[in-house]
Scaffold this motif. Structure first.
Motif, mmCIF file in Angstrom:
data_model
loop_
_atom_site.group_PDB
_atom_site.id
_atom_site.type_symbol
_atom_site.label_atom_id
_atom_site.label_comp_id
_atom_site.label_asym_id
_atom_site.label_seq_id
_atom_site.Cartn_x
_atom_site.Cartn_y
_atom_site.Cartn_z
ATOM 1 N N THR A 1 30.791 86.976 23.760
ATOM 2 C CA THR A 1 31.098 85.991 24.789
ATOM 3 C C THR A 1 30.610 84.610 24.356
ATOM 4 N N LEU B 1 32.924 83.119 21.766
ATOM 5 C CA LEU B 1 34.202 82.701 22.336
ATOM 6 C C LEU B 1 34.043 81.431 23.152
ATOM 7 N N VAL B 2 32.950 81.383 23.938
ATOM 8 C CA VAL B 2 32.728 80.188 24.749
ATOM 9 C C VAL B 2 32.533 78.988 23.841
ATOM 10 N N THR C 1 33.747 78.539 20.852
ATOM 11 C CA THR C 1 35.026 78.169 20.252
ATOM 12 C C THR C 1 35.865 77.360 21.235
#
Lengths: 133, 756
Positions: free
Chosen positions: B638, B641-642, B644
């Protein structure tokens, strides 16, 4: 700025990324993943799409306004909560269907799909608006 | 053309389908009437929040049943009426949805046994009423009046909640059935008076009693069928219902009687008096509604069987004639385009069926013999004369307001329907069946109950009174109670009413002058308060929310340091020895921390935003690696992804921003920022070390580990917690994410419409 390399690569990648996102959503109950992470992966895929082809193409591909996707996600999560009330269980209790063969299916999966759509819609709302204005 | 008219025709009938819901409820309730008259009571047990003692138990007794019958019957009539009234209105679906939501909330309000649950439905009726008053939301007046109703009744509702919680503390339960059993002890409790005041404030604001009455005439901005339903027959009677329901708990004391009799009488007199001066037919009816609510409040102040029977009888009389009259005014408005009293006259010939309905309702309102209103007035005088407190005052108040009511009924009937035809436009035609049928049925019931009051008394009124006043001396309604004081008073009322009608011009001028320069205006106090709140909020916002993100962050971090650091220092930081921790560090961790530190140095020294963002991305990715190293792949995933997405979104934002100013901030500011950052970092590091060094309570973790697979069919505990064990939290969080997305969209669009 149109780049042939970027748009060709994007065509291949976006589909893969979206399939991977759905895979993350599906396996989330047992392995790392889940609705939130899957939504972020899918949003990254769409962000790539936006950079390569522009926001108009993404809106055409999406068909629905991202705000509607968010609303649909919230409605799904809420429905997963309300469903158990029909069986006189408290709000958001997980209901499970465990067939002999295959994985157990339950309302938490619907809930997680709702999380996926809500987060994806919210991120896309921002990304598309930023790119358009 | 033919297709168009067929479409219009279908629209006009659109109300019949949604009317099936109230009709079904009405029939189900009507089927309970014989059992209820025989004294039966039905309780449906439903749990809601057992941990707080809040249930959704439904209690169907005589009082609830009377309200259910009124709400569902008037609801069915109003739904059918709206089909014609709204025609092809673009938002009619929203209208039916709101109206149904209101009706169901109102029904639940009168059925639930628990006061906390009652409060929830109470506020739901307030909210739906707000949306319905502001239905024509493109008109500024409708919005302002809707807000006024929301603020006045909403504030009253909050006070009511305080009262309910006080009662709950005093009695140990918020179930009405439990409270009734402890009524004696509660009335002697030291907290009785505060609880009574709070509950009465809630009830009196909802039922538009003086000095909170001003919101009701303004609520007439709502479409007329809404006024007929909410602001005469149902919602405004929620306060009356609550006072009746809690009568055996709180009623009968001097404080109760004194407050209700005086407030009710003032409201009744004020409403009846001001009604005489109104030119707008809807406002005129609104003031007569205030009068009627005042009368009911006054009689609920009593504690004898006749007074309480009078309150319940008048409740029903009023619901029938007032909703009919409101609908008639809606028809007049719809057919002639005006509801301005001086513009109208002689409509009876042009619209005979509407006129007939109006006549039946107005005669009941005036209290003519053989109409239900006559029975209501007889029992009213009987009740007023037997009041325990101030019987003469109550009788006088009832007499004067009834006389004025008679005059208002005469104005409605004689000025609007009799005489020479007078309309602003073309000669009006009779409205469609959907519009006259309902008022005619309501008016007809007023005659039917007036002719056989015995039946309605035994089946509806007596069970309702018995539900909150379990005494044996029931009053049986009669067509004619014989030659007594009450009859004499009824005759006097009619005479005074005729006199008031004759002097209506002078009265209207007097009221007009008074309304220009009112000696005391609660509405002006409301307006002042609202202005003051807006000014105060603007002032407050300039200080607290000045728009500088740097300052917000500095304040947040300083607050965290002060709020968490000072107690931690006081308790004495119990830091474990650092050496053994350092020894267990792996080479990977040391390298990652070094990389992150270097990236941080880049962030601080960066001269462009892009470089700073990239540096922050490295820091985030580094912490994700550390999570991964420690066996938390979900958190790491997570986090990555955050990071990115943040880089993508920030990069999009960066294109729109001007280059960084040079220098970025003053040296003093930089020192302060560095100090705040160091303090916050030290605090967090210290807290983490302290937490890691102390013994953790693993009972919650153990629970999740034990049941994640066996009960929730999942091996990934993080995900199972998110979507099952603590899914209610997640639901809240995704709502926050959705709202943040919409708020961000509004900011990006800069106040212009975002629709493409």
């Amino acid at each position: 700025m149109q780049s042939v390399i970027l748009s060709t690569a994007t065509r291949l990648l976006v589909g893969l990324i979206l399939v991977f996102a759905v895979y993350l959503l599906w396996r989330g109950h047992h392995l790392p993943g889940g609705g939130f992470a899957a939504a972020l992966v899918a949003a990254t895929g769409f962000a790539l799409f936006v950079l390569a082809e522009g926001p108009a193409a993404v809106r055409r591909a999406l068909r629905a306004d991202p705000r509607q996707i968010t609303a649909a996600g919230l409605a799904m999560a809420l429905a997963a909560g309300i469903l158990p009330l029909l069986w006189a269980e408290p709000f958001l209790t997980g209901l499970w269907w465990t067939p002999e063969a295959g994985p157990a299916l339950g309302t938490p999966l619907i809930f997680d799909a709702g999380v996926f759509l809500a987060v994806l819609g919210a991120v896309l709302t921002l990304v598309l608006a930023l790119e358009e204005h | 053309m033919a297709a168009h008219s067929a479409h219009r025709h279908a629209d006009a009938r659109a109300g019949w389908l949604p009317a099936l819901l109230p009709l079904a409820i009405f029939l189900a309730a009507a089927a309970r009437v014989p059992a209820s008259a025989a004294g039966a009571q039905r309780v449906v047990v439903l749990d809601w929040v057992p941990s707080l003692g809040v249930s959704l138990n439904l209690n169907v007794d005589g009082l609830s049943l009377l309200f259910v019958l009124i709400v569902s019957f008037v609801g069915a009539v109003v739904f059918v009426f709206c089909g014609v009234y709204l025609g092809g209105h673009p938002h009619r679906l929203r209208f039916y949805a709101l109206l149904s939501a209101f009706m169901l909330s109102m029904l639940a309000l009168v059925l639930v046994d628990n006061l906390v649950a009652l409060f929830v439905f109470w506020e739901l009726t307030t909210l739906t009423s707000y949306l319905l008053i502001g239905f024509e939301h493109d008109q500024a007046a409708a919005r302002a009046n809707a807000r006024q109703a929301l603020l006045v009744t909403g504030a009253g509702g909050l006070v009511l909640l305080v009262g309910i919680l006080l009662l709950g503390r005093m009695a140990g339960s918020t179930d009405v059935s439990a409270l009734v059993a402890r009524g004696q002890a509660l009335r002697a409790h030291p907290l009785y008076l505060p609880a009574l005041v709070c509950i009465l404030v809630g009830a009196l604001t909802k039922s538009a009693q003086f000095p909170f009455h001003f919101w009701l005439p303004n609520a007439m901005a709502a479409p007329t069928p809404i006024s007929a339903f909410l602001h005469s027959a149902t919602m405004v009677k929620a306060g009356i219902y609550l006072m009746a329901r809690l009568h055996p708990v709180l009623g009968g004391t001097a404080a109760w009687m004194g407050t209700l009799v005086v407030v009710g009488a003032i409201t009744a007199l004020l409403g009846a008096f001001l009604a005489m001066g109104q030119k707008d037919l809807k406002r005129l009816l609104a003031y007569t509604t205030i009068m009627a609510l005042g009368i009911m409040t006054m009689f609920l102040g009593g504690r004898t069987t006749p007074t309480l029977t009078a309150a319940m009888t008048f409740l029903m009389v009023h619901a029938l004639y007032k909703s009919a009259l409101f609908l008639v005014v809606g028809t007049i408005d719809h057919q002639t385009g005006s509801r301005h009293l001086p513009d109208l006259g002689g409509l009876g010939r042009a619209m005979p069926l509407t006129g007939l309905a109006a006549a039946a309702a107005a005669l009941s309102m005036a209290g003519f013999p053989l109409f239900f209103g006559f029975v209501g007035k007889e029992i009213m005088y009987k009740g007023a004369l037997t009041e325990d407190l101030f019987p003469d005052f109550a009788t006088l108040a009832a007499l004067v307001s009834n006389a004025l009511m008679t005059a208002v009924a005469a104005i409605l009937l004689l000025r609007v329907f009799a005489g020479r035809l007078r309309v602003p436009g073309d000669t009006p035609r009779e409205a469609g069946a959907g519009m006259w049928l309902g008022p005619l049925m309501l008016g007809g019931l007023g005659i039917f109950f007036g002719v056989c009051p015995d039946w309605v008394g035994r089946h509806l009124i007596e069970p309702a009174v018995l539900a909150f006043h379990p005494q044996a001396d029931q009053i049986h309604l009669k067509r004619f109670f014989g030659f007594n004081e009450a009859l004499l008073l009824s005759v006097v009322t009619l005479v005074f009413g005729a006199l008031a009608y004759a002097g209506r011009g002078a009265l209207a001028r007097l009221i007009g002058a008074l309304e220009q320069r009112p000696p005391f205006s609660p509405e002006r106090i409301y307006a002042r308060l609202l202005e003051f709140t807006a000014v105060f909020a603007a002032h407050h916002t300039r200080i607290v929310q000045n728009g500088s993100l740097q300052r917000y962050l500095a304040v947040i971090f300083m607050a965290v340091v002060a709020g968490a650091g000072i107690p931690a220092l006081r308790a004495g930081f119990n830091l474990p020895a650092i050496d053994p921790i350092l020894e267990t560090l792996a080479l990977v961790e040391i390298l990652l921390v070094a990389l992150m530190s270097a990236a941080l140095a880049v962030v601080v020294a960066a001269r462009t935003r892009l470089l700073a963002v990239c540096g922050l991305g490295v820091v985030g990715a580094g912490s994700a690696m550390i999570f991964l190293w420690h066996g938390a792949p979900d958190v790491a995933l997570t986090q990555l992804l955050v990071e990115t997405l943040t880089v993508i979104i920030v990069a999009l934002v960066l294109l729109r921003l001007p280059p960084l100013p040079r220098p970025l901030s003053s040296p003093g500011r930089r020192v302060l920022n560095a100090a705040v950052a160091l303090a916050a970092g030290t605090l967090v590091a210290g807290l983490l070390l302290a937490v890691g060094g102390s013994e953790l309570d693993r009972s919650v973790t153990a629970y999740y580990e034990a049941y994640s697979y066996t009960k929730a069919h999942g091996r990934n505990i993080v995900n199972v917690i998110l979507v099952d064990f603590r899914s209610f939290d997640t639901l809240g969080e995704i709502v926050v994410v959705a709202v943040a997305g919409l708020a961000g969209l509004a900011l990006i669009c800069g106040g212009k419409p975002c629709n493409r």
